[in-house]
Design an enzyme around this catalytic site. Structure first.
Site, short mmCIF file in Angstrom:
data_model
loop_
_atom_site.label_atom_id
_atom_site.label_comp_id
_atom_site.label_asym_id
_atom_site.label_seq_id
_atom_site.Cartn_x
_atom_site.Cartn_y
_atom_site.Cartn_z
N GLY A 14 -37.48 -27.26 13.03
CA GLY A 14 -37.03 -26.59 14.25
C GLY A 14 -38.16 -26.48 15.24
NE ARG A 75 -34.68 -28.39 9.82
CZ ARG A 75 -34.15 -27.71 10.83
NH1 ARG A 75 -33.09 -28.17 11.46
NH2 ARG A 75 -34.68 -26.58 11.22
CG ASP A 106 -40.35 -24.01 4.77
OD1 ASP A 106 -39.96 -23.95 5.96
OD2 ASP A 106 -39.57 -23.97 3.82
CB THR A 128 -41.59 -21.55 12.17
OG1 THR A 128 -40.39 -20.80 11.95
CG2 THR A 128 -42.68 -21.00 11.27
CG ASP A 130 -37.60 -18.88 11.20
OD1 ASP A 130 -36.94 -18.50 12.18
OD2 ASP A 130 -37.32 -19.91 10.54
CG ASP A 132 -40.49 -18.66 7.51
OD1 ASP A 132 -41.32 -19.34 8.16
OD2 ASP A 132 -39.41 -19.13 7.12
NE ARG A 174 -36.19 -21.22 7.34
CZ ARG A 174 -37.03 -22.08 6.80
NH1 ARG A 174 -36.57 -23.21 6.30
NH2 ARG A 174 -38.31 -21.87 6.79
#
Ligand code: F6P
Length: 323
Positions: A14, A75, A106, A128, A130, A132, A174
């Site tokens: 993303g 992706r 990741d 990202t 996120d 994360d 996510r």
């Protein structure tokens, strides 16, 4: 690993605001250190198909202010196969690419690890919304996404206040609640639902709204992280139990776009330069990380642990503020 003369840069997964600033930094640091930099299109697809362009300091003019990624992103299922990895390694060998800087999350780092295992030096840069990635306190794009969501929710607040409604806002992230938690605090949310924490809907949402109404509070904002599920159920419960009109808004991909904030631009610039220096110093299979405001690099496998909890103290503060 031998001397580094020629590197490639790619973005994958993303997109995140600030990716362009990171590409720019990689390209300009390469020019500064006198090595060639190639731009790989569409993530690992470009490495498999040879969709690659030479970049010089001028090819990144003006991109620091632009969201998205000038190298496109994707992706790449083919890269998850041994055959795909071998094709990508073949492209690197053919073009004389000694090292790859992979910008993303990741999935991107798993690809970088696979390349490193096949003898291509790699360094990952976390980007990202996120936020994360466990090994770094900061990922490129997070700050801009927080600001974008905050701006949208401030607008929602105006109309919710006029109509005395409740706004249930779904935010991305996510499986992680970092974006939701930060945005919720910044917007003064009545409740923030994140996947990492169990919330008592009756006590933490319904009761707070009832109490808020008694205290003449006109409107309410509830943030739901996408990892928790849909906000529709929450809105229906609020309507049924309090009689307040609750509306659901999904912010969606709006959160991924826009001109990057100064914070994202500066981190992206620093990380890009750090990654190039790392490759030149002979490093490989590493991810650039922010720890206590300093840049370090860690083993990619450590970055892939994906066990980053939300900040407990921040979560407690958010509950304390929501009265
Ligand atoms: O990882 C970034 C992210 O925006 C997540 O927050 C979200 O779950 C996902 O990507 C959406 O991916 P896509 O754009 O492929 O639907």
């Amino acid at each position: 690993m031998g001397k580094i003369n020629r590197i490639g840069v790619l973005t994958s997964g993303g997109d995140a605001p600030g990716m362009n600033a990171a590409i720019r930094a990689v390209v300009r640091a390469s020019a500064y250190y006198g090595i060639t930099c190639l731009g790989i299109h569409r993530g690992y697809n470009g490495l498999i198909n040879g969709d690659i362009v030479t970049m010089d300091a001028r090819s990144v003019n003006g991109v620091i202010a632009r969201g998205g990624t000038m190298l496109y992103t994707a992706r790449c299922p083919e890269f998850m196969t041994e055959e795909g990895i071998k094709k990508a390694v073949g492209t690197c060998k053919y073009l004389g690419i000694d090292g790859i800087i992979a910008i993303g999350g990741d999935g991107t780092f798993r690809g970088a690890r696979d390349l490193a295992n096949h003898g291509i030096s790699t360094i990952g840069i976390p980007a990202t919304i996120d936020n994360d990635i466990a090994s770094t306190q900061y990922s490129i794009g997070f700050d801009t996404a927080c600001n974008t969501a905050q701006d949208a929710i401030d607008k929602l607040r105006d109309t919710m206040q006029s109509h005395e409604r409740c706004s249930v806002v779904e935010v991305m992230g996510r499986n992680a609640g970092h974006l939701a938690l930060h945005v919720g605090i910044a917007c003064g949310a009545t409740a923030i639902l994140v996947p990492e924490k169990e919330l008592d809907v009756e006590k933490d949402i319904i009761e707070k709204i009832r109490q808020g109404r008694i205290n003449k509070r006109s409107h309410f904002i509830i943030i739901v992280a996408e990892g928790v599920g849909s906000g529709v159920e929450v809105a229906e419960k609020i309507k049924a139990e309090t009689g307040i009109d609750a509306r659901v808004t999904t912010l969606g991909h709006i959160q991924r776009g826009g001109s990057p904030s100064a914070t994202d631009r500066v981190w992206a610039t620093r990380m890009g330069e750090f990654a190039v220096s790392g490759l030149l110093a002979g490093k490989s299979n590493r991810v650039v990380c922010v720890v206590n405001n300093e840049l370090i690099d860690v083993d990619i496998n450590e970055a892939l642990q994906m066990n980053k909890d939300i900040q407990g103290e921040l979560y407690q503060t958010s509950k304390m503020m929501a009265v």
